[in-house]
Design a protein around this motif. Structure first.
Motif, PDB file in Angstrom:
ATOM      1  N   UNK A  39       0.835  -1.192   0.000  1.00 50.48           N
ATOM      2  CA  UNK A  39       0.000   0.000   0.000  1.00 50.48           C
ATOM      3  C   UNK A  39       0.876   1.251   0.000  1.00 50.48           C
ATOM      4  N   UNK A  40       2.101   1.128   0.533  1.00 47.09           N
ATOM      5  CA  UNK A  40       3.083   2.214   0.443  1.00 47.09           C
ATOM      6  C   UNK A  40       4.457   1.598   0.241  1.00 47.09           C
ATOM      7  N   UNK A  41       5.165   2.071  -0.757  1.00 42.43           N
ATOM      8  CA  UNK A  41       6.446   1.477  -1.134  1.00 42.43           C
ATOM      9  C   UNK A  41       7.506   1.545  -0.034  1.00 42.43           C
ATOM     10  N   UNK A  42       7.336   2.438   0.948  1.00 39.48           N
ATOM     11  CA  UNK A  42       8.308   2.556   2.044  1.00 39.48           C
ATOM     12  C   UNK A  42       7.855   1.829   3.306  1.00 39.48           C
ATOM     13  N   UNK A  43       6.741   1.121   3.249  1.00 38.78           N
ATOM     14  CA  UNK A  43       6.161   0.420   4.409  1.00 38.78           C
ATOM     15  C   UNK A  43       5.668   1.389   5.486  1.00 38.78           C
ATOM     16  N   UNK A 108       8.546  12.013  -6.910  1.00 40.22           N
ATOM     17  CA  UNK A 108       9.266  10.980  -6.167  1.00 40.22           C
ATOM     18  C   UNK A 108       8.364  10.460  -5.058  1.00 40.22           C
ATOM     19  N   UNK A 109       8.762   9.340  -4.501  1.00 38.51           N
ATOM     20  CA  UNK A 109       8.016   8.741  -3.396  1.00 38.51           C
ATOM     21  C   UNK A 109       8.491   9.337  -2.073  1.00 38.51           C
ATOM     22  N   UNK A 110       8.001   8.822  -0.972  1.00 39.30           N
ATOM     23  CA  UNK A 110       8.280   9.397   0.348  1.00 39.30           C
ATOM     24  C   UNK A 110       9.771   9.314   0.707  1.00 39.30           C
ATOM     25  N   UNK A 111      10.384  10.447   1.049  1.00 42.68           N
ATOM     26  CA  UNK A 111      11.769  10.423   1.541  1.00 42.68           C
ATOM     27  C   UNK A 111      11.844   9.632   2.850  1.00 42.68           C
ATOM     28  N   UNK A 112      12.879   8.789   2.962  1.00 47.87           N
ATOM     29  CA  UNK A 112      12.987   7.911   4.131  1.00 47.87           C
ATOM     30  C   UNK A 112      14.411   7.374   4.259  1.00 47.87           C
ATOM     31  N   UNK A 113      14.671   6.715   5.360  1.00 43.22           N
ATOM     32  CA  UNK A 113      15.837   5.853   5.501  1.00 43.22           C
ATOM     33  C   UNK A 113      15.273   4.453   5.725  1.00 43.22           C
ATOM     34  N   UNK A 114      16.021   3.447   5.313  1.00 40.98           N
ATOM     35  CA  UNK A 114      15.500   2.084   5.463  1.00 40.98           C
ATOM     36  C   UNK A 114      15.458   1.662   6.925  1.00 40.98           C
ATOM     37  N   UNK A 115      16.480   2.068   7.683  1.00 41.77           N
ATOM     38  CA  UNK A 115      16.566   1.730   9.112  1.00 41.77           C
ATOM     39  C   UNK A 115      17.207   2.899   9.854  1.00 41.77           C
ATOM     40  N   UNK A 116      17.009   2.935  11.175  1.00 40.77           N
ATOM     41  CA  UNK A 116      17.617   3.967  12.010  1.00 40.77           C
ATOM     42  C   UNK A 116      19.021   3.596  12.471  1.00 40.77           C
ATOM     43  N   UNK A 117      19.393   2.320  12.377  1.00 46.26           N
ATOM     44  CA  UNK A 117      20.720   1.900  12.831  1.00 46.26           C
ATOM     45  C   UNK A 117      21.737   2.023  11.685  1.00 46.26           C
ATOM     46  N   UNK A 118      23.024   1.948  12.028  1.00 48.80           N
ATOM     47  CA  UNK A 118      24.087   2.032  11.032  1.00 48.80           C
ATOM     48  C   UNK A 118      23.983   0.864  10.054  1.00 48.80           C
ATOM     49  N   UNK A 159      21.799   5.672   6.217  1.00 51.10           N
ATOM     50  CA  UNK A 159      21.109   6.739   6.940  1.00 51.10           C
ATOM     51  C   UNK A 159      20.860   7.970   6.065  1.00 51.10           C
ATOM     52  N   UNK A 160      21.324   7.920   4.803  1.00 48.87           N
ATOM     53  CA  UNK A 160      21.033   9.000   3.861  1.00 48.87           C
ATOM     54  C   UNK A 160      19.544   8.959   3.529  1.00 48.87           C
ATOM     55  N   UNK A 161      18.911  10.103   3.568  1.00 51.46           N
ATOM     56  CA  UNK A 161      17.486  10.175   3.231  1.00 51.46           C
ATOM     57  C   UNK A 161      17.360  10.057   1.711  1.00 51.46           C
ATOM     58  N   UNK A 162      16.526   9.142   1.265  1.00 53.02           N
ATOM     59  CA  UNK A 162      16.386   8.881  -0.161  1.00 53.02           C
ATOM     60  C   UNK A 162      14.942   8.515  -0.495  1.00 53.02           C
ATOM     61  N   UNK A 163      14.645   8.482  -1.782  1.00 51.05           N
ATOM     62  CA  UNK A 163      13.310   8.108  -2.246  1.00 51.05           C
ATOM     63  C   UNK A 163      13.404   7.574  -3.660  1.00 51.05           C
ATOM     64  N   UNK A 164      12.602   6.588  -3.931  1.00 51.94           N
ATOM     65  CA  UNK A 164      12.492   6.078  -5.298  1.00 51.94           C
ATOM     66  C   UNK A 164      11.526   6.963  -6.070  1.00 51.94           C
ATOM     67  N   UNK A 165      11.441   6.707  -7.350  1.00 56.13           N
ATOM     68  CA  UNK A 165      10.406   7.333  -8.168  1.00 56.13           C
ATOM     69  C   UNK A 165       9.999   6.328  -9.230  1.00 56.13           C
ATOM     70  N   UNK A 166       8.871   6.571  -9.827  1.00 58.88           N
ATOM     71  CA  UNK A 166       8.330   5.643 -10.820  1.00 58.88           C
ATOM     72  C   UNK A 166       8.634   6.116 -12.228  1.00 58.88           C
ATOM     73  N   UNK A 167       8.641   5.186 -13.164  1.00 59.69           N
ATOM     74  CA  UNK A 167       8.817   5.579 -14.562  1.00 59.69           C
ATOM     75  C   UNK A 167       7.544   6.241 -15.094  1.00 59.69           C
ATOM     76  N   UNK A 168       7.665   6.941 -16.207  1.00 58.06           N
ATOM     77  CA  UNK A 168       6.479   7.521 -16.839  1.00 58.06           C
ATOM     78  C   UNK A 168       5.770   6.481 -17.699  1.00 58.06           C
TER      79      UNK A 168
END
Length: 184
Positions: A39-43, A108-118, A159-168
């Motif tokens: 339902x959301x690509x970043x969970x 782009x999709x929601x900016x996030x980090x995958x995890x809070x730990x290193x 820990x870099x904030x990133x986001x995917x995006x979709x193709x057109x």
């Protein structure tokens, strides 16, 4: 061969041998390959990301160091090569998740980090598609965007904030590999 993009990021070309590059593309685009709706690509919930919510498909291969997919064996050679290019051990692969995005009209999709730990993130582009990966500063301002190419991988501090995006048009398939040092 790789190109340093910033202090914490590098773009790696020729990550995998050509037969494995094509094998991954064929496996993930096979109609029998199991994809699961997100339902959301970043969970995350839309409330946690300024209302940005992008639906997609996913297939989890490894979670918390353990294989969780019947398809895991199909990806073992690729994961060994990816770990090698990241100067990491295969045993330190914490999570592997395939993501399939389709056109959604969003920048782009929601900016996030995958995890809070290193951790270290390797993002491998499985197919030739549009759909840049965006990187942000702490204020969520775009500081870099990386275009996908089939067989290319970007490696960065998780820990870099990133986001995917979709193709057109068409689909974008990427394999996200998170490395977390496993304490023996």
């Amino acid at each position: 061969m790789y190109q340093v993009i910033g202090g914490n990021m590098k773009s790696v070309f020729n990550t995998l041998p050509e037969p494995i590059v094509n094998q991954l593309d064929n496996i993930t685009r096979n109609p029998r390959f199991p994809w699961y709706w997100l339902d959301d690509t970043t969970y995350q919930t839309a409330d946690s990301h300024d209302g940005i919510k992008a639906q997609s498909f996913s297939h989890q291969i490894i979670d918390e160091y353990e294989p969780v997919s019947e398809q895991t064996g199909l990806f073992e050679s690729a994961l060994h090569c990816i770990a090698d290019k990241c100067d990491a051990r295969v045993s330190d692969i914490y999570r592997v998740r395939l993501g399939l995005c389709y056109p959604d009209g969003m920048l782009h999709h929601a900016p996030h980090t995958d995890y809070d730990f290193d951790h270290t993130t390797a993002l491998y582009y499985v197919n030739e598609a549009e759909g840049d990966t965006f990187f942000f500063d702490k204020d969520h301002k775009i500081i870099h965007r990386e275009s996908p190419l089939k067989g290319k991988m970007i490696v960065f501090d998780g820990k870099e904030i990133h986001a995917s995006s979709s193709p057109t048009q068409g689909i974008r398939i990427a394999m996200n590999v998170n490395f977390k040092l496993r304490i023996s």
